[in-house]
Write an enzyme that holds these catalytic residues in place. Structure first.
Site: not given
Ligand code: GLU
Length: 504
Positions: A285, A268, A263-265
């Protein structure tokens, strides 16, 4: 029959790299077969529509070199290629299902549905389904009298149209990646096919469009596997079973540790992008992309191709043409593919090494421009020398910063470790001998260096690191002799002498 495949993203935000991989596999499959690759935008869910997402998808595919044969911007004979522009096309098919008793009107309001779910939850059933059993006690054209149904329709009350799934039927489908998949229809619910806003849902539009666009193979992410039995029922209800496309559900992209979907998380948190290009929405975002991070598109594509497929040989570096020639849907694995950013960098490094000197010089010039730095004279040679140490063109600027900066920036740790009391005198002796050296090339410079070692009875370790510090400020980098030569006599002497003065 000519192969026709489609990539059918919904424009709900930036395209995740998993989506790009789906597009890529479709593209490779189509091109190998000499078929068509179609881009269809599935935008019937107006609530989830995100401005700029379609442009983002097109730009991302373009960057990767995945060019659709038919798309909203390159319409072919099966358009339109945006579902929101195909509204009228769906009506006769839903009418046909209603007429044949394969679909029905449902008048239940959102509140009524919510209340039933709540009641079911209290009674201990978490997964309440609108199905052959529960539909009897709901408000629909199967449970209400026909006069009541006519009245509701003529009054124009909101309704949805649901598929009528029969009980206890075996639904079977063959998937290229997974083999035979069988489910009992009692586990499926009467999914909504048409919403109260008069637009088809994903399921209905998807099946109708695949049929109308003569799609032969549906290659998509694993998350759509649970929908496939419903799609099979729809093909059957519409009388299209004989033309049902071949299914292939691709494995998920997993986090580097293998625990769950990427995931994007995760990106990051671990410091890597999960999107092909930067996403800069007007509001909301943003997200970082591989392109802006400095990846070459062919390296990115090569890396993606290997997330779920491999040719079962030693070869890892594949151009797009080679991928087209070698890709094999039958060799796509069932289990999730772990994303490995280190491997992604490795691929980029391979492509950087394959760049010609002039290509790499252009890449580095681009990076210099971004920073407003001027280009040193022998940039092309500097690039060649630094290639080994770089995964990205920008690494050449970072690793070889001494070639681009006028001043030497000393690394304190390096000084402490290797700049001893006699360093100034030794480096000065070396510098003095360089003054009249001709030609000023790495080989001659190295000879001079060795003569200083002999004359002063020094080991390599007593002079080499000190010269490097005086030239670059630190202890790592390519051969000091090469650095001297590339800096040129004047700059080299200036550096050595000013460092000696600064470090005295
Ligand atoms: N619109 C769906 C998506 O966003 C398409 C799934 C499919 O390929 O059938 O992924």
């Amino acid at each position: 029959m000519s192969v026709r495949v489609r990539f059918a993203p919904s424009p709900t935000g930036p395209l995740h790299i998993g989506g790009v991989r789906t597009a890529l596999y479709n593209y490779l499959f189509a091109k190998q077969a000499g078929g068509q690759f179609i881009l269809r935008i599935e935008d019937t869910d107006a609530k989830r529509f995100v401005e700029g997402a379609e442009e983002y998808i097109q730009e991302s595919l373009g960057w990767c070199g995945i060019y659709p044969d038919e798309s909203p911007s390159l319409p072919g004979a099966f358009g339109p290629y945006r579902q929101s522009e195909r509204k009228e096309l769906y009506t006769p098919y839903i009418q046909q299902l209603l007429k044949d008793g394969r679909a029905y009107y449902a008048f239940d309001t959102a509140e009524e549905l919510e209340a039933v779910r709540e009641r079911a939850k209290k009674a201990g059933s978490v997964n309440w389904q609108y199905n052959s059993v529960t539909r009897q006690s709901m408000r629909n054209s199967l449970s209400l009298s026909s006069s009541e149904v006519d009245r509701l329709l003529s009054e124009g009350v909101d309704y949805t149209i649901r598929i009528k799934v029969e009980r206890d039927k075996e639904v079977r489908l063959h998937d290229v990646v997974r083999g035979w998949v069988t489910v009992n229809s009692s586990n499926l619910d009467d999914k909504v096919l048409f919403k109260s806003d008069g637009l088809p849902t994903y399921h209905f539009a998807n099946v109708v469009d695949d049929h109308l666009m003569k799609i032969t193979h549906v290659i998509r992410g694993e998350e759509w596997l649970p929908s496939a039995p419903l799609h099979v029922l729809l093909y059957e209800a519409l009388g299209w079973s004989d033309e049902q496309p071949v299914f292939a559900h691709l494995p998920l992209l997993l986090r580097p540790d293998g625990n769950g979907k990427l995931s994007k998380r995760d990106g990051d948190r671990l410091g890597f992008p999960v999107f092909p290009i930067d996403w800069n929405p007007r509001d909301g975002e943003g997200a970082k992309g591989f392109r802006e991070m400095g990846f070459y598109p062919d390296a990115f594509v090569n890396m993606l191709a290997f997330l779920g497929w491999n040719p079962a040989t030693e070869q890892e570096v594949f151009s797009m043409d080679e991928l087209v020639a070698s890709f094999d849907l039958e060799k796509v694995g069932k289990s999730g593919a772990r994303f490995d950013f280190t491997k992604a960098m490795w691929f980029n490094q391979q492509y950087l090494r394959k760049r010609s000197a002039s290509e790499l010089t252009q890449d580095v010039l681009g990076e210099l421009k971004k920073r407003n730095w001027s280009a040193p004279e022998r940039l092309s040679d500097i690039c060649t020398l630094m290639t080994e140490r770089a995964s990205f063109p920008k690494d050449i600027l970072a690793e070889g910063s001494f070639f681009f900066e006028k001043e030497v920036h000393f690394d304190e740790k390096a000084l402490k470790k290797k700049w001893k009391d006699d360093a100034s005198g030794n480096v000065a002796a070396f510098a003095a001998l360089l003054t009249d050296l001709s030609p000023f090339d790495a080989e001659s410079i190295e000879k001079v260096f060795h003569s200083v070692l002999t004359e002063r009875q020094l080991s390599f370790g007593q002079l080499g690191p000190a010269v490097r510090i005086a030239l670059t400020g630190g202890l790592s980098g390519p051969s000091v002799f090469e650095i001297c030569a590339l800096l040129g006599k004047e700059a080299c002497l200036k550096r050595l002498n000013s460092s000696i003065a600064a470090l005295k």
